[in-house]
Write a protein that holds these residues in place. Structure first.
Motif, PDB file in Angstrom:
ATOM      1  N   HIS B   6       0.832  -1.207   0.000  1.00 31.96           N
ATOM      2  CA  HIS B   6       0.000   0.000   0.000  1.00 31.96           C
ATOM      3  C   HIS B   6       0.869   1.260   0.000  1.00 31.96           C
ATOM      4  O   HIS B   6       2.086   1.184   0.030  1.00 31.96           O
ATOM      5  CB  HIS B   6      -0.921   0.003   1.225  1.00 31.96           C
ATOM      6  N   HIS B  31      -5.638   3.118  -7.270  1.00 32.58           N
ATOM      7  CA  HIS B  31      -5.462   2.145  -6.190  1.00 32.58           C
ATOM      8  C   HIS B  31      -6.635   2.227  -5.212  1.00 32.58           C
ATOM      9  O   HIS B  31      -7.150   1.198  -4.769  1.00 32.58           O
ATOM     10  CB  HIS B  31      -4.131   2.391  -5.472  1.00 32.58           C
ATOM     11  N   CYS B  35      -8.825  -0.600  -3.413  1.00 32.95           N
ATOM     12  CA  CYS B  35      -8.323  -0.952  -2.074  1.00 32.95           C
ATOM     13  C   CYS B  35      -9.143  -0.321  -0.945  1.00 32.95           C
ATOM     14  O   CYS B  35      -8.978   0.852  -0.621  1.00 32.95           O
ATOM     15  CB  CYS B  35      -6.859  -0.522  -1.950  1.00 32.95           C
ATOM     16  N   HIS B  37      -8.820  -0.780   2.185  1.00 31.04           N
ATOM     17  CA  HIS B  37      -7.932  -0.404   3.282  1.00 31.04           C
ATOM     18  C   HIS B  37      -7.441   1.039   3.110  1.00 31.04           C
ATOM     19  O   HIS B  37      -7.510   1.851   4.030  1.00 31.04           O
ATOM     20  CB  HIS B  37      -6.744  -1.374   3.333  1.00 31.04           C
ATOM     21  N   CYS B  38      -6.962   1.374   1.912  1.00 34.65           N
ATOM     22  CA  CYS B  38      -6.467   2.729   1.693  1.00 34.65           C
ATOM     23  C   CYS B  38      -7.615   3.744   1.610  1.00 34.65           C
ATOM     24  O   CYS B  38      -7.425   4.912   1.928  1.00 34.65           O
ATOM     25  CB  CYS B  38      -5.569   2.793   0.461  1.00 34.65           C
TER      26      CYS B  38
HETATM   27 ZN    ZN Z   1      -4.106   0.075  -0.358  1.00 29.86          ZN
END
Ligand code: ZN
Lengths: 206, 219
Positions: B6, B31, B35, B37-38
């Motif tokens: 990441h 991304h 993603c 999470h990000c």
């Molecule tokens: Zn990420």
């Protein structure tokens, strides 16, 4: 032994909390009110709700855009575009994901970036207003002390300064490194440290 | 998608502050599209901007600012979607993250790839502003000696995978490099590896192949 301790120490009585709010809680309350207002706007499409939001956010949005280095007339235009998006995109606002302030910040930021890319020449040709680097630094410090309050004010000066230059003045990390005369890696590590502290401090707000 | 590499916190902060060059901002948006999470992390870095907005001294507006905007509220909406946050159906290649698919407007195999060395093809996205952004397509078994030069460099794997000194990078992973990093990605499956690379300084290659490639890239 367990029972004796529980009876002996009157823990609950000592833990009575006062009803007054800390400044941070009060700010959170204000933020929550604006988030509720924006949510209502999405549901009702009531222009008087929009006018209230405008009254609070438009001058701040313009202030942010001015700090990025745009001339007043352009800042006024970009502010108008950003606030028009608030009206049009209100239905996309999700208060469990972000506060109204954060959501409007991202709209204002994106509008500013779009404008800067379109008017690249205009943006880059702006004259530097403060030629004296020492004075400039002092100015920044006083702004940090005044406005960043609490959470940001608890950061060490070096970390607060890079945060300020990045978010308030739209400087890239390389530009910050150059301006402060420190390696790029130090700019980034200061930001990382600031981020981990702010994350802990603002955990509830996110 | 199983993403294991990441962005650095500092990169997401620059994204939130709006200070990344266009290509790097595009790459971050791509991304983020993949993603969760990000996406969570960027909510935190955005909230720094929101909190700063609350603390700003309000600026004076034009006298009729509110009235002139109220008059515009009923205007018909025009195209105003910014590619960064648009969630509409991507044009072109559905295997690509939407922001990139919209920019390219065609499937990857139909793009005008330019050969820049043995087993390496590229497309310069020719974005304005500082830095550079390009798609790189590397054949199986090919290794690209590569050197970041002082600035920041982001790589997002769109297809395939590669291995280098920093680990194995698969579809969705990002390599977030700064300073002087010398690495030698090797495409380690029988599939082309396609990545998006964005820098805030010109991209440089090193080593024998770098010397061959450099003049063709024109940097
Ligand atoms: Zn990420």
């Amino acid at each position: 032994m367990q029972e004796f301790d529980a009876e002996g120490g009157d823990v609950n009585a000592a833990a009575v909390t006062p009803q007054t709010l800390t400044p941070e809680q009060r700010r959170k309350q204000v933020r929550d009110e604006w988030s509720a207002c924006l949510t209502r706007l999405a549901e009702t499409r009531d222009k008087s709700e929009f006018a209230r939001l405008f009254g609070y956010f438009a001058p701040r949005v313009k202030s942010y855009i001015l700090r990025l280095g745009m001339p007043d007339a352009t800042a006024e235009e970009v502010m108008q575009e950003a606030m028009l998006l608030v009206w049009r995109k209100a239905h996309l606002f999700n208060r469990t994901k972000a506060s109204a302030s954060t959501w409007i910040f991202t709209l204002a930021r994106n509008q500013s970036i779009d404008r800067m890319r379109r008017d690249k020449v205009q943006f880059y040709e702006l004259p530097e207003e403060e030629p004296d680097p020492e004075q400039r630094d002092m100015g920044e410090h006083s702004i940090i002390a005044e406005r960043m309050q609490e959470a940001i004010a608890t950061l060490p000066e070096g970390q607060a300064q890079v945060l300020h230059l990045s978010y308030y003045e739209g400087k890239s990390h390389s530009e910050i490194a150059e301006q402060l005369g420190i390696p790029l890696g130090s700019v980034k590590s200061r930001l990382r440290l600031a981020f981990s502290k702010l994350k802990a401090h603002w955990g509830e707000e996110v | 998608m199983n993403i294991s590499h990441h962005f650095d916190d500092a990169t997401l902060m620059a994204y939130s502050a709006g200070t990344l060059p266009e290509g790097m901002a595009l790459l971050v948006a791509c991304h983020l599209h993949w993603c969760p999470h990000c996406r969570d992390r960027v909510e935190v870095t955005n909230s720094v901007g929101g909190a700063l907005l609350d603390r700003l001294e309000p600026a004076a507006l034009d006298d009729n600012a509110l009235d002139s905007l109220l008059a515009r509220l009923d205007e018909p909406e025009q195209e105003f979607a910014s590619p960064e946050h648009s969630r509409s159906e991507p044009a072109g290649d559905s295997e690509l993250p939407a922001p990139l698919a919209q920019l390219l407007g065609a499937p990857m195999d139909e793009l005008p790839w330019k050969r820049i060395g043995y087993g390496v093809r590229q497309i310069d996205l020719e974005l304005k502003g500082p830095g550079a952004a390009r798609l790189l397509r590397i054949s199986p078994g090919v290794s690209v000696p590569h050197h970041t030069h002082g600035g920041n460099e982001l790589t997002l794997i769109l297809k395939g995978s590669y291995n280098d000194e920093l680990g194995r990078f698969c579809r969705g992973d990002v390599a977030d490099l700064d300073g002087d990093v010398e690495h030698q990605p090797l495409v380690d499956t029988d599939e082309d590896c396609i990545c998006l690379i964005a820098t805030d300084a010109p991209l440089k290659f090193s080593g024998l192949m770098g010397r061959l490639v450099q003049p063709f890239i024109g940097l």
